[in-house]
Structures are given as structure tokens and as C-alpha cells.
Design an enzyme around this catalytic site. Structure first.
Site, PDB file in Angstrom:
ATOM      1  N   ASP A 106       0.860  -1.176   0.000  1.00  0.00           N
ATOM      2  CA  ASP A 106       0.000   0.000   0.000  1.00  0.00           C
ATOM      3  C   ASP A 106       0.903   1.234   0.000  1.00  0.00           C
ATOM      4  O   ASP A 106       1.563   1.528   1.001  1.00  0.00           O
ATOM      5  CB  ASP A 106      -0.894  -0.013   1.247  1.00  0.00           C
ATOM      6  CG  ASP A 106      -1.961   1.077   1.212  1.00  0.00           C
ATOM      7  OD1 ASP A 106      -1.791   2.045   0.442  1.00  0.00           O
ATOM      8  OD2 ASP A 106      -2.946   0.966   1.973  1.00  0.00           O
ATOM      9  N   HIS A 107       0.912   1.928  -1.124  1.00  0.00           N
ATOM     10  CA  HIS A 107       1.836   3.051  -1.297  1.00  0.00           C
ATOM     11  C   HIS A 107       1.495   4.231  -0.385  1.00  0.00           C
ATOM     12  O   HIS A 107       2.304   5.156  -0.214  1.00  0.00           O
ATOM     13  CB  HIS A 107       1.839   3.515  -2.754  1.00  0.00           C
ATOM     14  CG  HIS A 107       3.186   3.946  -3.244  1.00  0.00           C
ATOM     15  ND1 HIS A 107       4.123   4.546  -2.432  1.00  0.00           N
ATOM     16  CD2 HIS A 107       3.772   3.876  -4.472  1.00  0.00           C
ATOM     17  CE1 HIS A 107       5.212   4.823  -3.130  1.00  0.00           C
ATOM     18  NE2 HIS A 107       5.033   4.427  -4.371  1.00  0.00           N
ATOM     19  N   ARG A 108       0.315   4.209   0.219  1.00  0.00           N
ATOM     20  CA  ARG A 108      -0.020   5.255   1.194  1.00  0.00           C
ATOM     21  C   ARG A 108       0.844   5.112   2.448  1.00  0.00           C
ATOM     22  O   ARG A 108       1.119   6.092   3.138  1.00  0.00           O
ATOM     23  CB  ARG A 108      -1.497   5.170   1.583  1.00  0.00           C
ATOM     24  CG  ARG A 108      -2.478   5.392   0.441  1.00  0.00           C
ATOM     25  CD  ARG A 108      -3.895   5.182   0.910  1.00  0.00           C
ATOM     26  NE  ARG A 108      -4.086   3.846   1.480  1.00  0.00           N
ATOM     27  CZ  ARG A 108      -5.176   3.464   2.143  1.00  0.00           C
ATOM     28  NH1 ARG A 108      -6.167   4.325   2.331  1.00  0.00           N
ATOM     29  NH2 ARG A 108      -5.272   2.242   2.615  1.00  0.00           N
TER      30      ARG A 108
END
Length: 427
Positions: free
Chosen positions: A405-407
């Protein structure tokens, strides 16, 4: 006489579908004997009898949806007859006369304390009932309920067009005034595949429901909720192959199947300790990042009914052979539909081994709300340059694919995580 209702099986499950009755009216049953198989969003759960007796009445047919707190069966004693007037719909288990305080009554998992106090059903939409024929709570699957909440639709005002009045996604979107696909034809709502013809030829329609639909809904939610990116790297696993070969006989002597997946699980837990953010999740309701200081590793298992993810709890605290044994046992339970919701809950990170089927690499979908998932490609021979002699050598390699999850996780962090994991596999 005892009225036994569909109990709360945990993990936020409010309803299920009757898959198969193991008994029929008039059968004599023993305490803890399986009465029925119920398919939930998590698994197919076997519901045991809370006591010995005779099946006086069965209230739901196969393929019907049942909510927590609704009556499954009424058990009567020998010489006793079923009395519909005595049946209540207000408790999960209610017996006449009442059981003595302090007695134990069996639950789906473990046991529950039985007393004169009625056992309230799990939280569901409030309903008022006076007889068995009165209207129950709206029939709606969890994923559809989430859609209703997202769109702000009051499900109490929606008329279900699905099987047995089930509220479908199309019903919710229709109530909101959104465009949706036409309702599924009756033939597609049947419990078995059906044949129909189009202008191109014959097609087979199979109901999209139960575990298959639950898996699909979860995948869509994951892709909708998380900013997913996949980092792929190829690592030399020649030393890992040799290590397993040297330890395989010791494992066999203890009747343990030592797979490469056990080594990967142990290596992953140690790497997660070095990169805590990979073992986290985002709480969107509070806008907080939850970093987990425990390591429960989910292992994706392919079965005839779909993909299940049992969880190795506290994998970092277990030795290699224990992890290997648990992987084998949980995989077998998944394939035989014996997994409990507890065994599939609490995961912090997931591993999926598509390489065992023959895939080089893939882009696995995160088991939301986890922050990442690791995909294992198949092992294969490759020609590489020896870092010392600079000569070509044949080695065993494997592609590791980390979807994250790039967040929460930066690309550089993901790359370092995979590099660190690869070094542990080469040690």
C-alpha cells in the site's frame, strides 16, 4: 424442548447460507453431533447440537439464508412432541425448563456458560417478532450492507429481488437512483448451474454467491481502498534449497512435511521486525497508522471452493518445524472445509505461493486491511555470474513480488524489505 438458534460464530458474521443438513426431522442426535453446514463470508461452518435429543422441527431449507438469532432446529426429548406454541424467537438457545446456573453449553468454538439468562443474538438490524411467520430483518449480505452504508441507503426501505427476498447490490443502487445492470435472470439465481442460449451459442450460468462472492467483494474492496504497487526482485535461493535438503530427513522422522514455505514464513517474520511499517495497517476512521508488534502470517491456500487464508499466529515465536506442521494442518483444514473463522482472523501479513503451481511471478492483491502481501514465484535454474570468480554458474532462483500500500510504504522501503528478505534466504 430446546429451541436452538443460529449462534454468533464471531468475526462480525451476521448471516450465512444453509449448505447441507446432516440430519432430518425425527432423527435422534447426540450432544456435539453436527447438525448442519452453514456457509458464511469466512468459511463453511459446522454447527453442532448443544445437547442430545430428537430433531422435532427444522426451520430452514438448504440454500436459504439464515441470520444470527434465527431458529435452526427445535430439539425434543424422547416421548416429547414438538409444540409450536412454545417456540420463542428471542434467544440463541432457549430451553424449557431452563438450565441450571453454572452448567456448560457447547458453542461453535469451545464452550459457553449457560444460565437462566437468555443469550442475546449478535447485533443485527432490530426486529419485532411475535410468531415464527412474522417478518424478519432484511436479508442482505455483508458486502451489500457495506454498499448501502456507503451510498446512504436505508435497507429497511429496500425490497429484495434476490433469492428468498435477498437484497442485492442492484437493489441498493436502484434505491439510490444509480444506473445498474439488469437484474439477474431467474435461471442464474438457482442453486446449480443452468444452461441458456445467446445469439452466439450456449452458455452456462452459475450463481455468483457464497464464498466465491465474498472473495470477489473483498478483492474489489482491497483494490478500491489501497494504493497498490508491486515490487519484484529475483533472489538466489541455492543455499535455501541445500538447507532444506539437509533438514528434510529430520522433519520426516517427526512426520513433518518441511516445505520452502515454512522457511519463507520464518524469514518474513524476521524481516518484518526490521521494517515495522510493512506490518501495519491504516485506520481510516481515526486517520492513524497502526503498527503491529506481533506477527501473524496468513498463508493463501488454493481449494476447490476458492482461496482461503488461514493464519499462523505468533509465527516469530515458533520454530521452523512447528511452523511447517501448522502450515500443513491448516492447509488440509482449508481443503476439507474445516477451518474456523478464528483460524482465518488476525493476520498482519500474507504470503501467497503461486510458484507451486508454476507461475514465475504475479501481482498479488493485498489482503486488506494489511499493508502488504508477498508472492512467491517458482524456483528455476538460472545462469548467473559468481560474485567472487566472475565466472558463469547455474543457480536456483525465485522471484519475490511484494505488493504494498503506497499510502503507507514508500517504494524504496519496499525494495529494501525485499532485499533484506533475499539476503536471509541466501544466508
Amino acid at each position: 424442548m430446546l429451541e436452538f438458534k443460529f449462534p454468533d460464530v464471531g468475526e462480525g458474521i451476521h448471516e450465512g447460507t444453509i449448505v447441507k443438513w446432516r440430519v432430518k426431522e425425527g432423527d435422534e442426535v447426540k450432544s456435539d453431533q453436527v447438525l448442519v453446514e452453514v456457509e458464511t463470508d469466512k468459511a463453511i461452518v459446522e454447527i453442532p447440537s448443544p445437547k442430545a435429543g430428537i430433531i422435532g422441527k427444522i426451520f430452514h431449507k438448504e440454500q436459504q439464508i439464515i441470520h444470527v438469532g434465527e431458529t435452526l432446529v427445535v430439539l425434543v426429548d424422547k416421548g416429547e412432541t414438538y409444540d409450536s406454541a412454545a417456540v420463542s424467537t428471542t434467544s440463541s438457545i432457549q430451553e424449557k425448563p431452563a438450565v441450571q446456573s453454572g452448567d456448560k453449553g457447547p458453542g461453535v468454538v469451545g464452550s459457553i456458560d449457560a444460565s437462566n439468562t437468555e443469550i442475546a443474538p449478535a447485533k443485527t438490524t432490530p426486529k419485532t417478532t411475535s410468531t415464527l411467520s412474522t417478518t424478519s430483518a432484511p436479508k442482505i449480505l455483508p458486502a451489500t450492507r457495506m454498499l448501502a452504508q456507503k451510498l446512504g441507503v436505508d435497507i429497511a426501505k429496500v425490497i429484495g429481488t434476490g433469492p428468498n427476498g435477498l437484497i442485492t447490490d442492484q437493489d441498493i443502487r436502484g434505491a439510490k437512483g444509480e444506473a445498474s445492470m439488469p437484474s439477474v435472470a431467474p435461471s442464474a439465481q438457482a442453486s446449480t448451474p443452468s444452461q441458456s442460449k445467446t445469439f452466439s451459442g450456449e452458455v452456462t450460468r452459475t450463481p455468483y454467491k457464497g464464498i466465491r462472492k465474498a472473495i470477489g467483494d473483498h478483492m474489489v474492496m482491497s483494490l478500491t481502498k489501497a494504493a497498490q504497487v508491486t515490487h519484484v526482485d529475483t533472489v538466489d535461493v541455492s543455499k535455501l534449497v541445500a538447507k532444506r535438503e539437509s533438514e528434510k530427513d529430520a522433519a520426516n522422522s517427526q512426520n513433518i512435511k518441511l516445505t520452502f514455505l515454512a522457511y519463507l514464513t520464518k524469514a518474513v517474520t524476521e524481516t518484518l521486525k526490521e521494517f515495522p511499517i510493512v506490518n501495519s495497517e491504516l485506520d481510516e476512521s481515526t486517520q492513524e497508522i497502526i503498527t503491529k508488534n506481533f506477527y501473524n502470517i496468513g498463508i493463501a491456500v488454493d481449494t476447490e471452493d476458492g482461496l482461503f487464508v488461514p493464519v499462523i499466529k505468533n509465527a516469530d515465536k515458533k520454530d521452523l518445524f512447528t511452523v511447517a506442521q501448522e502450515i500443513t494442518e491448516l492447509a488440509e483444514k482449508a481443503r476439507t472445509k474445516k477451518l474456523t473463522p478464528v483460524e482465518m482472523s488476525g493476520g498482519t501479513f500474507t504470503i501467497t505461493n503461486y510458484g507451486s503451481i508454476g507461475g514465475d511471478f504475479a501481482t498479488p492483491v493485498i489482503n486488506y486491511p494489511e499493508a502488504a502481501i508477498l508472492g512467491l514465484g517458482k524456483m528455476k535454474d538460472a545462469v548467473m555470474v559468481d560474485p567472487v570468480t566472475k565466472q558463469p554458474i547455474v543457480t536456483k532462483t525465485m522471484a519475490l513480488a511484494l505488493t504494498f500500500d503506497h499510502r503507507l510504504i514508500d517504494g524504496a522501503t519496499a525494495a529494501r524489505f525485499v532485499n533484506a528478505l533475499g539476503q536471509k534466504l541466501q544466508a
